[in-house]
Design a protein around this motif. Structure first.
Motif, PDB file in Angstrom:
ATOM      1  N   LEU A   1     -10.321  -7.028 -20.007  1.00  9.67           N
ATOM      2  CA  LEU A   1     -10.798  -5.950 -19.143  1.00  9.67           C
ATOM      3  C   LEU A   1     -10.279  -6.106 -17.712  1.00  9.67           C
ATOM      4  N   LYS A   2     -10.205  -7.355 -17.235  1.00 10.33           N
ATOM      5  CA  LYS A   2      -9.667  -7.592 -15.888  1.00 10.33           C
ATOM      6  C   LYS A   2      -8.196  -7.176 -15.822  1.00 10.33           C
ATOM      7  N   VAL A   3      -7.435  -7.477 -16.881  1.00 13.95           N
ATOM      8  CA  VAL A   3      -6.026  -7.094 -16.935  1.00 13.95           C
ATOM      9  C   VAL A   3      -5.913  -5.566 -16.963  1.00 13.95           C
ATOM     10  N   LYS A   4      -6.762  -4.926 -17.777  1.00 15.63           N
ATOM     11  CA  LYS A   4      -6.722  -3.462 -17.855  1.00 15.63           C
ATOM     12  C   LYS A   4      -7.123  -2.827 -16.531  1.00 15.63           C
ATOM     13  N   VAL A   5      -8.088  -3.408 -15.839  1.00 16.03           N
ATOM     14  CA  VAL A   5      -8.497  -2.894 -14.530  1.00 16.03           C
ATOM     15  C   VAL A   5      -7.343  -3.031 -13.542  1.00 16.03           C
ATOM     16  N   ALA A   6      -6.649  -4.165 -13.558  1.00 16.27           N
ATOM     17  CA  ALA A   6      -5.510  -4.370 -12.659  1.00 16.27           C
ATOM     18  C   ALA A   6      -4.400  -3.367 -12.965  1.00 16.27           C
ATOM     19  N   GLU A   7      -4.111  -3.136 -14.251  1.00 17.46           N
ATOM     20  CA  GLU A   7      -3.098  -2.159 -14.635  1.00 17.46           C
ATOM     21  C   GLU A   7      -3.518  -0.748 -14.215  1.00 17.46           C
ATOM     22  N   SER A   8      -4.788  -0.445 -14.376  1.00 13.19           N
ATOM     23  CA  SER A   8      -5.293   0.875 -13.972  1.00 13.19           C
ATOM     24  C   SER A   8      -5.177   1.055 -12.463  1.00 13.19           C
ATOM     25  N   GLN A   9      -5.467   0.001 -11.707  1.00 12.57           N
ATOM     26  CA  GLN A   9      -5.341   0.089 -10.253  1.00 12.57           C
ATOM     27  C   GLN A   9      -3.890   0.304  -9.837  1.00 12.57           C
ATOM     28  N   LYS A  10      -2.949  -0.364 -10.514  1.00 14.85           N
ATOM     29  CA  LYS A  10      -1.528  -0.154 -10.229  1.00 14.85           C
ATOM     30  C   LYS A  10      -1.123   1.285 -10.559  1.00 14.85           C
ATOM     31  N   ALA A  11      -1.591   1.776 -11.704  1.00 13.53           N
ATOM     32  CA  ALA A  11      -1.271   3.138 -12.108  1.00 13.53           C
ATOM     33  C   ALA A  11      -1.844   4.143 -11.103  1.00 13.53           C
ATOM     34  N   ILE A  12      -3.073   3.904 -10.659  1.00 12.18           N
ATOM     35  CA  ILE A  12      -3.698   4.793  -9.676  1.00 12.18           C
ATOM     36  C   ILE A  12      -2.909   4.779  -8.373  1.00 12.18           C
ATOM     37  N   LEU A  13      -2.509   3.607  -7.925  1.00 16.01           N
ATOM     38  CA  LEU A  13      -1.722   3.495  -6.697  1.00 16.01           C
ATOM     39  C   LEU A  13      -0.393   4.230  -6.851  1.00 16.01           C
ATOM     40  N   SER A  14       0.241   4.063  -7.990  1.00 13.36           N
ATOM     41  CA  SER A  14       1.511   4.739  -8.256  1.00 13.36           C
ATOM     42  C   SER A  14       1.315   6.252  -8.265  1.00 13.36           C
ATOM     43  N   LEU A  15       0.249   6.721  -8.896  1.00 10.50           N
ATOM     44  CA  LEU A  15      -0.025   8.157  -8.932  1.00 10.50           C
ATOM     45  C   LEU A  15      -0.372   8.700  -7.547  1.00 10.50           C
ATOM     46  N   GLU A  16      -1.089   7.921  -6.753  1.00 12.46           N
ATOM     47  CA  GLU A  16      -1.414   8.352  -5.389  1.00 12.46           C
ATOM     48  C   GLU A  16      -0.140   8.529  -4.559  1.00 12.46           C
ATOM     49  N   VAL A  17       0.802   7.599  -4.726  1.00 17.27           N
ATOM     50  CA  VAL A  17       2.081   7.708  -4.014  1.00 17.27           C
ATOM     51  C   VAL A  17       2.834   8.948  -4.485  1.00 17.27           C
ATOM     52  N   ALA A  18       2.848   9.175  -5.797  1.00 14.81           N
ATOM     53  CA  ALA A  18       3.534  10.348  -6.343  1.00 14.81           C
ATOM     54  C   ALA A  18       2.893  11.641  -5.831  1.00 14.81           C
ATOM     55  N   VAL A  19       1.559  11.669  -5.786  1.00 14.79           N
ATOM     56  CA  VAL A  19       0.864  12.856  -5.283  1.00 14.79           C
ATOM     57  C   VAL A  19       1.181  13.066  -3.808  1.00 14.79           C
ATOM     58  N   ALA A  20       1.215  12.006  -3.028  1.00 13.89           N
ATOM     59  CA  ALA A  20       1.534  12.118  -1.605  1.00 13.89           C
ATOM     60  C   ALA A  20       2.960  12.646  -1.421  1.00 13.89           C
ATOM     61  N   ASN A  21       3.896  12.118  -2.215  1.00 13.86           N
ATOM     62  CA  ASN A  21       5.286  12.592  -2.126  1.00 13.86           C
ATOM     63  C   ASN A  21       5.402  14.064  -2.524  1.00 13.86           C
ATOM     64  N   ARG A  22       4.733  14.447  -3.586  1.00 20.14           N
ATOM     65  CA  ARG A  22       4.769  15.838  -4.017  1.00 20.14           C
ATOM     66  C   ARG A  22       4.076  16.741  -3.002  1.00 20.14           C
ATOM     67  N   GLY A  23       3.016  16.240  -2.398  1.00 18.81           N
ATOM     68  CA  GLY A  23       2.329  17.010  -1.355  1.00 18.81           C
ATOM     69  C   GLY A  23       3.254  17.248  -0.171  1.00 18.81           C
ATOM     70  N   ALA A  24       3.988  16.210   0.233  1.00 19.29           N
ATOM     71  CA  ALA A  24       4.929  16.359   1.347  1.00 19.29           C
ATOM     72  C   ALA A  24       6.047  17.333   0.983  1.00 19.29           C
ATOM     73  N   ALA A  25       6.562  17.213  -0.236  1.00 17.60           N
ATOM     74  CA  ALA A  25       7.619  18.128  -0.675  1.00 17.60           C
ATOM     75  C   ALA A  25       7.095  19.566  -0.726  1.00 17.60           C
ATOM     76  N   THR A  26       5.871  19.742  -1.166  1.00 17.40           N
ATOM     77  CA  THR A  26       5.273  21.074  -1.223  1.00 17.40           C
ATOM     78  C   THR A  26       5.070  21.631   0.180  1.00 17.40           C
ATOM     79  N   GLU A  27       4.634  20.777   1.107  1.00 21.22           N
ATOM     80  CA  GLU A  27       4.479  21.221   2.499  1.00 21.22           C
ATOM     81  C   GLU A  27       5.818  21.657   3.078  1.00 21.22           C
ATOM     82  N   GLU A  28       6.876  20.924   2.780  1.00 21.50           N
ATOM     83  CA  GLU A  28       8.217  21.311   3.238  1.00 21.50           C
ATOM     84  C   GLU A  28       8.636  22.647   2.617  1.00 21.50           C
ATOM     85  N   ALA A  29       8.316  22.847   1.332  1.00 20.88           N
ATOM     86  CA  ALA A  29       8.657  24.110   0.667  1.00 20.88           C
ATOM     87  C   ALA A  29       7.884  25.275   1.290  1.00 20.88           C
ATOM     88  N   VAL A  30       6.608  25.063   1.601  1.00 20.08           N
ATOM     89  CA  VAL A  30       5.806  26.113   2.239  1.00 20.08           C
ATOM     90  C   VAL A  30       6.356  26.406   3.636  1.00 20.08           C
TER      91      VAL A  30
END
Length: 170
Positions: A15-44
């Motif tokens: 469970l600790k390993v899965k929690v660590a993997e989930s935290q990495k995935a969440i961090l990766s998704l947050e970065v992707a969302v931030a990048n897409r948000g910036a790209a969307t702001e530039e498009a707008v």
């Protein structure tokens, strides 16, 4: 009891390993969302600049005078439907832009047709000018020939002296 304890320890480690993997995935998704948000702001921003350059800010020309094509991005929205503030992109903005494009195409076609008509008239006028120039050249040649014939006749028969003199001024 030892086996249960070992199983629980392994489960806890898994469970600790899965929690660590989930935290990495969440961090990766947050970065992707931030990048897409910036790209969307530039498009707008690019969309807004295009609206400005094309003169499509309110008021629009009739029959679109009651439509505002501006949109704002709300990156803090929790639901995708609320990402954009302003009119519905699919139901209002896109059909309006398509209608504007069609009207501009028809205006362009009318202007192009008028340009072709004016070009045709200009070509006709140029052709008439060239024909008149040719006629003038022919007339000049005839006048030159007649002048030469008149000069030849003068040389053959001189005019009486009375006709060559200018009467005195009083």
């Amino acid at each position: 009891m030892n086996t249960e304890h070992e199983q629980l320890s392994r489960s806890l480690e898994d469970l600790k390993v899965k929690v660590a993997e989930s935290q990495k995935a969440i961090l990766s998704l947050e970065v992707a969302v931030a990048n897409r948000g910036a790209a969307t702001e530039e498009a707008v921003d690019a969309y807004t600049r295009l609206l400005s350059n094309l003169g499509l800010f309110p008021p629009l020309p009739p029959p679109f005078q009651n439509i505002d094509l501006q949109v704002e991005l709300n990156t803090a929205a929790s639901q995708p439907e609320h990402l954009f503030k302003g009119p519905d992109v699919r139901r209002v903005i896109k059909p309006t832009l398509n209608a504007i494009v069609e009207s501009k195409r028809s205006e362009r076609a009318a202007v192009e047709s008028e340009r072709i008509k004016v070009d045709h008239e200009l070509d006709q006028l140029i052709s008439e000018c060239e024909n008149l120039e040719d006629e003038i050249n022919e007339t000049e040649k005839k006048v030159m020939v007649l002048n030469e014939q008149a000069d030849d006749l003068r040389e053959v028969r001189p005019f009486p002296a009375k006709l060559n003199t200018v009467p005195p001024l009083k």
